[in-house]
Write a protein that holds these residues in place. Structure first.
Motif, PDB file in Angstrom:
ATOM      1  N   THR A 414      39.150  32.206  41.135  1.00  0.00           N
ATOM      2  CA  THR A 414      38.143  31.332  40.516  1.00  0.00           C
ATOM      3  C   THR A 414      36.964  31.092  41.471  1.00  0.00           C
ATOM      4  O   THR A 414      35.955  30.512  41.080  1.00  0.00           O
ATOM      5  CB  THR A 414      38.770  29.967  40.152  1.00  0.00           C
ATOM      6  OG1 THR A 414      39.426  29.451  41.328  1.00  0.00           O
ATOM      7  CG2 THR A 414      39.800  30.098  39.040  1.00  0.00           C
ATOM      8  N   ILE A 415      37.127  31.545  42.729  1.00  0.00           N
ATOM      9  CA  ILE A 415      36.030  31.365  43.701  1.00  0.00           C
ATOM     10  C   ILE A 415      34.904  32.333  43.341  1.00  0.00           C
ATOM     11  O   ILE A 415      35.160  33.504  43.049  1.00  0.00           O
ATOM     12  CB  ILE A 415      36.522  31.656  45.145  1.00  0.00           C
ATOM     13  CG1 ILE A 415      37.711  30.771  45.502  1.00  0.00           C
ATOM     14  CG2 ILE A 415      35.397  31.510  46.155  1.00  0.00           C
ATOM     15  CD1 ILE A 415      38.422  31.157  46.782  1.00  0.00           C
ATOM     16  N   GLU A 416      33.689  31.819  43.378  1.00  0.00           N
ATOM     17  CA  GLU A 416      32.562  32.707  43.047  1.00  0.00           C
ATOM     18  C   GLU A 416      32.294  33.681  44.187  1.00  0.00           C
ATOM     19  O   GLU A 416      32.441  33.346  45.349  1.00  0.00           O
ATOM     20  CB  GLU A 416      31.313  31.867  42.795  1.00  0.00           C
ATOM     21  CG  GLU A 416      31.245  31.421  41.348  1.00  0.00           C
ATOM     22  CD  GLU A 416      30.097  30.480  41.110  1.00  0.00           C
ATOM     23  OE1 GLU A 416      29.081  30.603  41.808  1.00  0.00           O
ATOM     24  OE2 GLU A 416      30.255  29.616  40.238  1.00  0.00           O
ATOM     25  N   GLY A 417      31.839  34.874  43.847  1.00  0.00           N
ATOM     26  CA  GLY A 417      31.443  35.866  44.851  1.00  0.00           C
ATOM     27  C   GLY A 417      32.645  36.532  45.498  1.00  0.00           C
ATOM     28  O   GLY A 417      33.784  36.335  45.089  1.00  0.00           O
ATOM     29  N   GLU A 418      32.340  37.334  46.508  1.00  0.00           N
ATOM     30  CA  GLU A 418      33.396  38.076  47.199  1.00  0.00           C
ATOM     31  C   GLU A 418      33.296  37.817  48.689  1.00  0.00           C
ATOM     32  O   GLU A 418      32.265  37.347  49.159  1.00  0.00           O
ATOM     33  CB  GLU A 418      33.185  39.579  46.964  1.00  0.00           C
ATOM     34  CG  GLU A 418      33.915  40.096  45.754  1.00  0.00           C
ATOM     35  CD  GLU A 418      33.859  41.617  45.674  1.00  0.00           C
ATOM     36  OE1 GLU A 418      33.997  42.267  46.720  1.00  0.00           O
ATOM     37  OE2 GLU A 418      33.668  42.124  44.561  1.00  0.00           O
ATOM     38  N   PHE A 419      34.346  38.123  49.398  1.00  0.00           N
ATOM     39  CA  PHE A 419      34.258  38.004  50.859  1.00  0.00           C
ATOM     40  C   PHE A 419      34.736  39.311  51.468  1.00  0.00           C
ATOM     41  O   PHE A 419      35.835  39.776  51.162  1.00  0.00           O
ATOM     42  CB  PHE A 419      35.137  36.850  51.352  1.00  0.00           C
ATOM     43  CG  PHE A 419      35.272  36.801  52.847  1.00  0.00           C
ATOM     44  CD1 PHE A 419      34.195  36.411  53.631  1.00  0.00           C
ATOM     45  CD2 PHE A 419      36.457  37.172  53.474  1.00  0.00           C
ATOM     46  CE1 PHE A 419      34.301  36.375  55.021  1.00  0.00           C
ATOM     47  CE2 PHE A 419      36.573  37.135  54.852  1.00  0.00           C
ATOM     48  CZ  PHE A 419      35.493  36.737  55.620  1.00  0.00           C
ATOM     49  N   THR A 420      33.891  39.916  52.271  1.00  0.00           N
ATOM     50  CA  THR A 420      34.387  41.096  52.979  1.00  0.00           C
ATOM     51  C   THR A 420      34.373  40.815  54.471  1.00  0.00           C
ATOM     52  O   THR A 420      33.405  40.274  55.002  1.00  0.00           O
ATOM     53  CB  THR A 420      33.537  42.366  52.684  1.00  0.00           C
ATOM     54  OG1 THR A 420      32.192  41.970  52.574  1.00  0.00           O
ATOM     55  CG2 THR A 420      34.003  43.104  51.448  1.00  0.00           C
ATOM     56  N   PHE A 421      35.481  41.179  55.065  1.00  0.00           N
ATOM     57  CA  PHE A 421      35.627  40.923  56.502  1.00  0.00           C
ATOM     58  C   PHE A 421      35.374  42.215  57.259  1.00  0.00           C
ATOM     59  O   PHE A 421      36.001  43.245  56.984  1.00  0.00           O
ATOM     60  CB  PHE A 421      37.048  40.415  56.780  1.00  0.00           C
ATOM     61  CG  PHE A 421      37.355  40.267  58.238  1.00  0.00           C
ATOM     62  CD1 PHE A 421      36.770  39.253  58.981  1.00  0.00           C
ATOM     63  CD2 PHE A 421      38.233  41.147  58.866  1.00  0.00           C
ATOM     64  CE1 PHE A 421      37.055  39.117  60.339  1.00  0.00           C
ATOM     65  CE2 PHE A 421      38.527  41.008  60.212  1.00  0.00           C
ATOM     66  CZ  PHE A 421      37.932  39.991  60.951  1.00  0.00           C
ATOM     67  N   GLU A 422      34.425  42.166  58.164  1.00  0.00           N
ATOM     68  CA  GLU A 422      34.185  43.331  59.028  1.00  0.00           C
ATOM     69  C   GLU A 422      35.067  43.175  60.264  1.00  0.00           C
ATOM     70  O   GLU A 422      34.900  42.228  61.035  1.00  0.00           O
ATOM     71  CB  GLU A 422      32.716  43.369  59.475  1.00  0.00           C
ATOM     72  CG  GLU A 422      31.711  43.719  58.378  1.00  0.00           C
ATOM     73  CD  GLU A 422      31.905  45.135  57.823  1.00  0.00           C
ATOM     74  OE1 GLU A 422      32.348  46.021  58.591  1.00  0.00           O
ATOM     75  OE2 GLU A 422      31.631  45.330  56.622  1.00  0.00           O
ATOM     76  N   MET A 423      36.002  44.106  60.440  1.00  0.00           N
ATOM     77  CA  MET A 423      36.855  44.049  61.627  1.00  0.00           C
ATOM     78  C   MET A 423      35.944  44.151  62.861  1.00  0.00           C
ATOM     79  O   MET A 423      35.078  45.034  62.903  1.00  0.00           O
ATOM     80  CB  MET A 423      37.837  45.226  61.572  1.00  0.00           C
ATOM     81  CG  MET A 423      38.985  45.165  62.540  1.00  0.00           C
ATOM     82  SD  MET A 423      40.049  43.724  62.375  1.00  0.00           S
ATOM     83  CE  MET A 423      40.952  44.088  60.910  1.00  0.00           C
ATOM     84  N   PRO A 424      36.068  43.262  63.847  1.00  0.00           N
ATOM     85  CA  PRO A 424      35.152  43.344  64.987  1.00  0.00           C
ATOM     86  C   PRO A 424      35.279  44.672  65.731  1.00  0.00           C
ATOM     87  O   PRO A 424      36.378  45.237  65.804  1.00  0.00           O
ATOM     88  CB  PRO A 424      35.601  42.189  65.892  1.00  0.00           C
ATOM     89  CG  PRO A 424      36.842  41.665  65.328  1.00  0.00           C
ATOM     90  CD  PRO A 424      37.052  42.208  63.968  1.00  0.00           C
TER      91      PRO A 424
END
Ligand code: MIC
Ligand code: SF4
Length: 645
Positions: A414-424
């Motif tokens: 239900t959270i708007e948008g997406e989250f992408t994690f860039e591995m450091p």
């Protein structure tokens, strides 16, 4: 015929036994780890074996469980472990440096190597392509001394991953789905090997979440291939030199196959009080919650924490909810501090905890009476949180974080948008909380520092000719080691003191058990199926040993606990006919006539006589050559001492 990845690594390490399904094999161990709640015993046992320096490539002693220090006991144990590590050639990860499995993955794990650890979640290392197995402290002590570690050549289950996870669906949901399908007994005697196209969509920390919680299947271990993703992770940890590509042969043969389409997975939760009691968050609905705890060796990586920070950004924790967050390691915490995510969490109202096991093992943050607690952890056994009627649900960090804001169980989609994690590209590396051992030339000058709470290993005795004793306890199915030897803030400090900790043995099920067992002098325990599931704590065998338990007769055992019983010299027996369970009651007098002779002759089917009701009960005593000798000697310590003579 091609080989599975598991077989390739095992084959390269086998030193004893026939490399054949179902046979017992001894493998060479490259690395060991201990944590403090099991470590004191493991190092006392190592000392008792008289080997001066560890013979492994790398052994690490972590302090992460008992960091509450509400009395002198924990701090004394830390000092003892630190000094023993220094003397005997072991790296020492100081309290505050993080949870053993998270730190080991970051700083020491290496593809293709074997690792055993005195903690059941050691399979976390499978996320980086190692065969990493949880074991009792005594097995770890033997491996440190250069001895082989014995397992039954496992069945190998292929879990074929297809597709890619949808946004806000998590690696935690993958392992919850596996648990839903296979159950907490489904992995006994098996290694779970992940393969397929979906593997490359998962980062190393995500893979580690999945292999970590494979422990809840009862599996020997779980493993992912070592690929480009593994190489990049190791490179970012400045350890690219240990990288080797590893995977199963295309024509490898598996015992079972499970297929999981990652695209089809939805957010899941394990409901009270078992990790396999899995439902979708939609099925459970918008349940009001009291507490959220984020962390543990399952979900405390930088990636997990960044997801949580993203969800909490600019929000406030719901006024009826207490949110605690324990980043998994000093590295994770430091990076969160440097990139500002820690400030986001603090701003939202999270209670930031030390990088340690903390609430996962009942060291603080117990929920309110009857409280509903969402946790990103791996176990939700009754009472483990420290609140007997606490209702613990196991969920992903995404579900935990959004629910902390809404105050009810919430589907993170239900959270708007997406989250992408860039591995450091580079993690922040500072190993100044890992103390290297003293050089061998200086080891004699290192003094071992012992506190008054540290008591020696309980007395053992060779197997008697005949066992005749009372039944001191009768329990049902799925008894966990948290039932047998509870943990938590009150009891954990006694891990180095078997006489004292024994007073709490089985008190969750029956408060009178310790007194009754002591009064009986010698006794037997009777139980149902999957007896001893959960942790690797050998205290669940050492306390019964101290209380005079001579044999445990059940419908079936969990792997590590059965091994711990044998190591403690306690006979593990199973019913031939499970309905005979009903033919024994608490207090009955049970007799195993000429048991020593029968074990020595390798007899597997024996007769137990219930002298109270006259019934004859057929029981199985399945011991191989080595385990048979261990039982005859009175346990692994005596066996090892004898074989070192
Ligand atoms: C656990 O998660 O139950 C523990 C505490 O880490 C145990 C080890 C112990 O009891 O010391 C485990 O998993 O082996
Ligand atoms: Fe620690 Fe919990 Fe992991 Fe056990 S399961 S090692 S107590 S964080």
């Amino acid at each position: 015929m091609g080989l599975t990845l598991t077989e390739k690594i095992l084959k390269a390490h086998v030193v004893d036994g026939e490399f054949k399904k179902g046979c017992e094999i001894g493998i060479r161990i490259d690395q060991t780890l201990t944590q403090d709640a099991t470590g004191t015993m493991a190092y006392l046992e190592f000392e008792a074996m008289g080997v001066p320096r560890v013979k492994t490539e790398r052994s690490v002693a972590y302090i992460d469980h008992n960091t509450l220090q509400s009395g002198f006991e924990n701090a004394d144990d830390h000092r003892f472990i630190g000094s023993a590590a220094k003397k005997h050639g072991i790296y020492f990860s100081r309290p505050g440096n993080g949870i053993c499995h998270q730190v080991h993955l970051e700083r020491f794990g290496a593809p293709g190597k074997t690792l055993i650890g005195s903690d059941s979640h050691t399979p976390t290392g499978g996320g980086i392509g190692m065969i990493a197995i949880g074991a009792g402290g005594l097995d770890v002590a033997v491996a440190m001394g250069g001895g082989a570690y014995y397992i039954t050549y496992p069945k190998i289950v292929k879990v074929e991953l297809k597709g890619k996870l949808s946004p806000w669906v998590s690696a935690k949901d993958v392992i919850l789905e596996v648990l839903r399908r296979l159950s907490v007994k489904g992995g006994v005697g098996k290694v779970i090997e992940y393969c397929g196209e979906g593997v490359k969509t998962l980062s190393v920390p995500e893979r580690a979440t999945i292999t970590n919680m494979g422990a809840e299947l009862g599996a020997t271990t779980s493993i992912f291939p070592s690929d480009e993703t593994t190489r990049e992770f190791l490179k970012a940890q400045k350890r690219e030199d240990v990288y080797v590509p590893l995977s199963a042969d295309p024509d490898a043969v598996y015992d079972e196959t499970v297929e999981i389409d990652l695209c089809k997975l939805v957010p899941l939760a394990a409901c009270p009080h078992s990790p396999d009691n899995v439902k979708t968050t939609a099925e459970i609905g918008a349940m009001k919650i009291d507490q959220v705890c984020i962390g543990s060796c399952t979900n405390s990586s930088l990636m997990d924490m960044m997801k949580v920070a993203h969800i909490l950004k600019g929000k406030t924790v719901h006024p009826d909810v207490s949110l605690s967050i324990a980043p998994g390691s000093k590295q994770v915490l430091n990076m969160l501090a440097q990139n500002g995510a820690l400030s986001v969490m603090i701003d939202a109202g999270a209670r930031i905890l030390e990088s340690a096991c903390g609430p996962c093992i009942g060291m603080g943050q117990s929920p309110n009476s009857g409280g509903i607690s969402l946790r990103t952890f791996n176990r939700n056994f009754e009472g483990r949180s420290g609140t007997k009627d606490g209702q613990v649900y196991l969920v992903s960090p995404e579900t935990a974080a959004i629910s902390a804001v809404t105050g009810v169980l919430t589907d993170p989609r239900t959270i708007e948008g997406e989250f992408t994690f860039e591995m450091p590209e580079e993690f922040v590396i500072n190993d100044n909380m890992i103390v290297p051992p003293a050089p061998e030339s200086e080891m004699n000058g290192v003094e071992i520092l012992r506190g008054p709470n540290i008591k020696p290993f309980p007395a053992t005795a060779p197997l008697a000719d005949t066992i005749e004793c009372g039944c001191s306890l009768k329990v049902g199915d799925n008894i966990t080691t948290d039932h047998i030897m509870p943990a938590g803030a009150k009891i954990l400090p006694l891990r180095s003191n078997i006489p004292a900790i024994s007073n709490f043995c089985f008190t969750v099920c029956d408060e009178k058990f310790p007194t009754r067992a002591k009064e009986m002098g010698q006794s037997m325990i009777v139980g149902g199926s999957n007896y001893g599931q959960g942790s690797s704590r050998e205290h669940a065998a050492l306390a019964p040993l101290y209380l005079g338990v001579k044999a445990v007769l059940v419908k079936s055992f969990a792997r590590i606990h059965r091994a711990n019983l044998i190591n403690a010299g306690i006979l593990p027996l199973t019913f031939v006919d499970e309905s005979d369970y009903d033919n024994i009651s608490l207090g009955d007098t049970l007799c195993l006539p000429d048991i020593r002779k029968a074990v020595a002759e390798g007899k597997t089917e024996l007769t137990l006589i219930n002298k109270t009701n006259g019934k004859e009960i057929r029981v199985l005593c399945e011991l191989t050559g080595r385990t048979k000798d261990i039982i005859l000697a009175g346990g692994l310590l005596d066996y090892t001492r004898e074989s070192l003579k």
